[in-house]
Design a protein around this motif. Structure first.
Motif, PDB file in Angstrom:
ATOM      1  N   ALA A   7       0.865  -1.274  -0.014  1.00 52.50           N
ATOM      2  CA  ALA A   7      -0.113  -0.159   0.078  1.00 52.50           C
ATOM      3  C   ALA A   7       0.987   1.077  -0.046  1.00 52.50           C
ATOM      4  N   PHE A   8       0.417   2.289  -0.565  1.00 60.85           N
ATOM      5  CA  PHE A   8       1.072   3.708  -0.581  1.00 60.85           C
ATOM      6  C   PHE A   8       0.064   4.715   0.086  1.00 60.85           C
ATOM      7  N   MET A   9       0.728   5.699   0.728  1.00 52.46           N
ATOM      8  CA  MET A   9      -0.167   6.712   0.720  1.00 52.46           C
ATOM      9  C   MET A   9       0.303   7.825  -0.192  1.00 52.46           C
ATOM     10  N   HIS A  10      -0.691   8.323  -0.834  1.00 57.34           N
ATOM     11  CA  HIS A  10      -0.535   9.556  -1.783  1.00 57.34           C
ATOM     12  C   HIS A  10      -1.033  10.693  -1.324  1.00 57.34           C
ATOM     13  N   ARG A  11       0.095  11.645  -1.548  1.00 62.78           N
ATOM     14  CA  ARG A  11      -0.330  12.955  -0.858  1.00 62.78           C
ATOM     15  C   ARG A  11       0.148  13.974  -2.220  1.00 62.78           C
ATOM     16  N   ASP A  12      -0.764  15.022  -2.585  1.00 63.50           N
ATOM     17  CA  ASP A  12      -0.242  15.831  -3.457  1.00 63.50           C
ATOM     18  C   ASP A  12      -0.637  17.399  -3.154  1.00 63.50           C
ATOM     19  N   SER A  13      -0.032  18.158  -4.047  1.00 56.08           N
ATOM     20  CA  SER A  13      -0.268  19.820  -4.029  1.00 56.08           C
ATOM     21  C   SER A  13      -1.733  20.353  -3.811  1.00 56.08           C
ATOM     22  N   LEU A  14      -2.578  19.090  -4.338  1.00 64.78           N
ATOM     23  CA  LEU A  14      -4.004  19.768  -4.297  1.00 64.78           C
ATOM     24  C   LEU A  14      -4.686  19.397  -3.097  1.00 64.78           C
ATOM     25  N   GLY A  15      -3.863  18.838  -2.183  1.00 65.79           N
ATOM     26  CA  GLY A  15      -4.501  18.468  -0.764  1.00 65.79           C
ATOM     27  C   GLY A  15      -4.885  17.086  -0.717  1.00 65.79           C
ATOM     28  N   THR A  16      -4.653  16.518  -1.695  1.00 61.74           N
ATOM     29  CA  THR A  16      -5.109  14.874  -1.803  1.00 61.74           C
ATOM     30  C   THR A  16      -4.422  14.023  -0.721  1.00 61.74           C
ATOM     31  N   GLN A  40      -4.614  10.063  -0.010  1.00 62.90           N
ATOM     32  CA  GLN A  40      -5.320   9.066  -0.609  1.00 62.90           C
ATOM     33  C   GLN A  40      -4.334   7.605  -0.311  1.00 62.90           C
ATOM     34  N   LEU A  41      -4.863   6.721   0.394  1.00 60.81           N
ATOM     35  CA  LEU A  41      -4.228   5.368   0.627  1.00 60.81           C
ATOM     36  C   LEU A  41      -4.747   4.642  -0.708  1.00 60.81           C
ATOM     37  N   ILE A  42      -3.904   3.908  -1.192  1.00 63.73           N
ATOM     38  CA  ILE A  42      -4.010   3.069  -2.434  1.00 63.73           C
ATOM     39  C   ILE A  42      -3.444   1.606  -2.021  1.00 63.73           C
ATOM     40  N   ARG A  43      -4.539   0.685  -2.495  1.00 62.47           N
ATOM     41  CA  ARG A  43      -4.153  -0.771  -1.993  1.00 62.47           C
ATOM     42  C   ARG A  43      -4.294  -1.663  -3.173  1.00 62.47           C
ATOM     43  N   PRO A  44      -4.117  -2.708  -3.205  1.00 64.86           N
ATOM     44  CA  PRO A  44      -3.981  -3.634  -4.611  1.00 64.86           C
ATOM     45  C   PRO A  44      -5.162  -3.422  -5.211  1.00 64.86           C
ATOM     46  N   GLY A  45      -5.199  -3.615  -6.520  1.00 66.40           N
ATOM     47  CA  GLY A  45      -6.375  -3.556  -7.170  1.00 66.40           C
ATOM     48  C   GLY A  45      -7.258  -2.261  -7.745  1.00 66.40           C
ATOM     49  N   ASP A  46      -6.875  -0.977  -6.518  1.00 61.20           N
ATOM     50  CA  ASP A  46      -7.082   0.035  -6.831  1.00 61.20           C
ATOM     51  C   ASP A  46      -6.159   1.059  -7.827  1.00 61.20           C
ATOM     52  N   VAL A  47      -6.669   2.120  -8.629  1.00 58.29           N
ATOM     53  CA  VAL A  47      -6.225   2.790  -9.483  1.00 58.29           C
ATOM     54  C   VAL A  47      -6.038   4.130  -8.816  1.00 58.29           C
ATOM     55  N   ASN A  48      -4.875   4.759  -8.620  1.00 53.98           N
ATOM     56  CA  ASN A  48      -4.753   6.287  -8.402  1.00 53.98           C
ATOM     57  C   ASN A  48      -4.364   7.018  -9.792  1.00 53.98           C
ATOM     58  N   TRP A  49      -4.951   7.829 -10.282  1.00 50.79           N
ATOM     59  CA  TRP A  49      -5.087   8.611 -11.647  1.00 50.79           C
ATOM     60  C   TRP A  49      -4.615  10.162 -11.269  1.00 50.79           C
ATOM     61  N   MET A  50      -3.377  10.471 -11.550  1.00 51.60           N
ATOM     62  CA  MET A  50      -3.176  11.811 -11.098  1.00 51.60           C
ATOM     63  C   MET A  50      -2.579  12.590 -12.430  1.00 51.60           C
ATOM     64  N   VAL A  51      -3.352  13.565 -12.767  1.00 51.56           N
ATOM     65  CA  VAL A  51      -3.240  14.392 -14.277  1.00 51.56           C
ATOM     66  C   VAL A  51      -2.591  15.508 -13.784  1.00 51.56           C
ATOM     67  N   ALA A  52      -1.168  15.644 -13.992  1.00 51.51           N
ATOM     68  CA  ALA A  52      -0.157  16.732 -13.575  1.00 51.51           C
ATOM     69  C   ALA A  52      -0.660  17.871 -14.524  1.00 51.51           C
ATOM     70  N   GLY A  53      -1.013  17.882 -15.629  1.00 48.65           N
ATOM     71  CA  GLY A  53      -1.026  18.967 -16.632  1.00 48.65           C
ATOM     72  C   GLY A  53      -0.144  20.154 -16.231  1.00 48.65           C
ATOM     73  N   ARG A  54      -0.476  21.442 -16.167  1.00 49.70           N
ATOM     74  CA  ARG A  54       0.616  22.525 -15.991  1.00 49.70           C
ATOM     75  C   ARG A  54       1.521  22.245 -14.774  1.00 49.70           C
ATOM     76  N   GLY A  55       1.141  21.368 -13.874  1.00 51.21           N
ATOM     77  CA  GLY A  55       1.926  21.137 -12.832  1.00 51.21           C
ATOM     78  C   GLY A  55       1.547  20.704 -11.713  1.00 51.21           C
ATOM     79  N   ILE A  56       2.157  19.745 -11.026  1.00 50.04           N
ATOM     80  CA  ILE A  56       1.465  18.925  -9.730  1.00 50.04           C
ATOM     81  C   ILE A  56       2.793  18.585  -8.928  1.00 50.04           C
ATOM     82  N   VAL A  57       2.584  18.484  -7.643  1.00 50.80           N
ATOM     83  CA  VAL A  57       3.742  17.922  -6.659  1.00 50.80           C
ATOM     84  C   VAL A  57       2.965  16.628  -5.959  1.00 50.80           C
ATOM     85  N   HIS A  58       3.841  15.532  -5.805  1.00 49.60           N
ATOM     86  CA  HIS A  58       3.169  14.439  -4.967  1.00 49.60           C
ATOM     87  C   HIS A  58       4.343  13.765  -4.259  1.00 49.60           C
TER      88      HIS A  58
END
Length: 293
Positions: free
Chosen positions: A73-82, A84-102
């Motif tokens: 499992a991973f804990m995802h954190r990003d500059s949007l304030g997200t 989110q814990l991800i476990r097997p079989g889940d999908v984390n879909w992060m669109v960077a676009g003009r810029g994001i930090v995680h």
């Protein structure tokens, strides 16, 4: 080489500090398959007490990251304030676009009774179409139960992103995409449909056969574009990742964690990161410096 397989890519090991990955894309002479511009097989890696994956905050532009775990499992954190814990079989879909930090870290609560943990999965980047490169960044989490599953004799197929086998993933892709997690029992066979122009098959676990030739764990087979449906048969219990889609609208420049259709945009993003102009990740003050810092 089989007439159904245009090229076989052998993974290159990459040491990321806390753990090693097997990198498939980009490869020499092949930057993308469909929109996939980056393909890493993480682990399997075992961590002792107090250890784990600790990917500090870092920036992205011009791409979407797709995290898909087999174990751990991973804990995802990003500059949007997200957060989110991800476990097997889940999908984390992060669109960077003009810029994001995680950041992505192993949370302490997932360790077993002895304090140990295991991480295994696939991390990919999907290059955005030129018209979407500067879109607002976003993040979406899709639980395992929300992803379509298709059953065939001896096979279970999960559509991670895009379309396949008559199903569509809830992941909001920007161009025709093929991304499927395929579990095959020994002796089972499936066809890779020809609805997508570019297709590849990665053997995450096991051993398979295509057109009478065997392929091993870690090999990435780029399938012939004009071959029609391609049959795969498992020589032993196997787990495959099918990836591809429509060709990207032109080549991309890649530097570190940045992808763009222009070199100037990557240079600007590098300056922004060096000069601390990206938004920070709330609750995670660390940062990975540029490679040349």
């Amino acid at each position: 080489m089989s007439s159904l397989v245009e090229r076989v890519i052998e993974p290159r090991p990459r040491d990321l500090g806390d753990f090693a990955v097997r990198r498939v894309l980009p490869a020499a002479g092949l930057q993308t398959v469909g929109p996939f511009i980056f393909f890493d097989h993480m682990g399997p890696a075992d961590f002792g007490p107090g250890q784990g994956v600790n990917v500090r905050p870092h920036p992205h532009i011009g791409l979407a990251t797709v995290t898909y775990l087999f174990e751990g499992a991973f804990m995802h954190r990003d500059s949007l304030g997200t957060a989110q814990l991800i476990r097997p079989g889940d999908v984390n879909w992060m669109v960077a676009g003009r810029g994001i930090v995680h950041s992505e870290r192993t949370p302490p609560e997932v360790r077993d009774a002895t304090g140990r943990t295991r991480v295994h999965g696939i991390q990919t980047w999907i290059a955005l179409p030129r018209a979407e490169e500067e879109r607002e960044p976003s993040f979406a989490h899709h639980g395992a139960a929300s992803l379509p599953r298709v059953e065939r004799p001896g096979a279970i197929l999960t559509v991670i992103a895009g379309t396949a086998y008559g199903e569509r993933s809830p992941v909001d892709v920007f161009s025709p995409t093929l991304y499927v997690d395929a579990h095959l029992a020994a002796g089972a066979a499936i066809e890779v449909p020809d609805e997508h122009e570019q297709r590849a098959c990665y053997v995450a676990q096991g051993r398979i056969e295509i057109d009478g030739k065997a392929y091993e764990e870690g090999q990435f087979m780029v399938l012939a574009t004009a071959a029609g449906p391609v049959s795969l048969r498992a020589l032993q219990a196997s787990r495959l990742m099918l990836a591809g889609g429509a060709p990207l609208d032109g080549p991309r420049h890649i530097y570190w964690n940045f992808v763009s259709s222009t070199r100037e945009r990557i240079e600007a993003a590098s300056r922004d990161w060096r000069e601390h102009r990206f938004a920070p990740v709330p609750g995670d003050a660390e940062r990975i410096p540029l490679p040349d810092e």
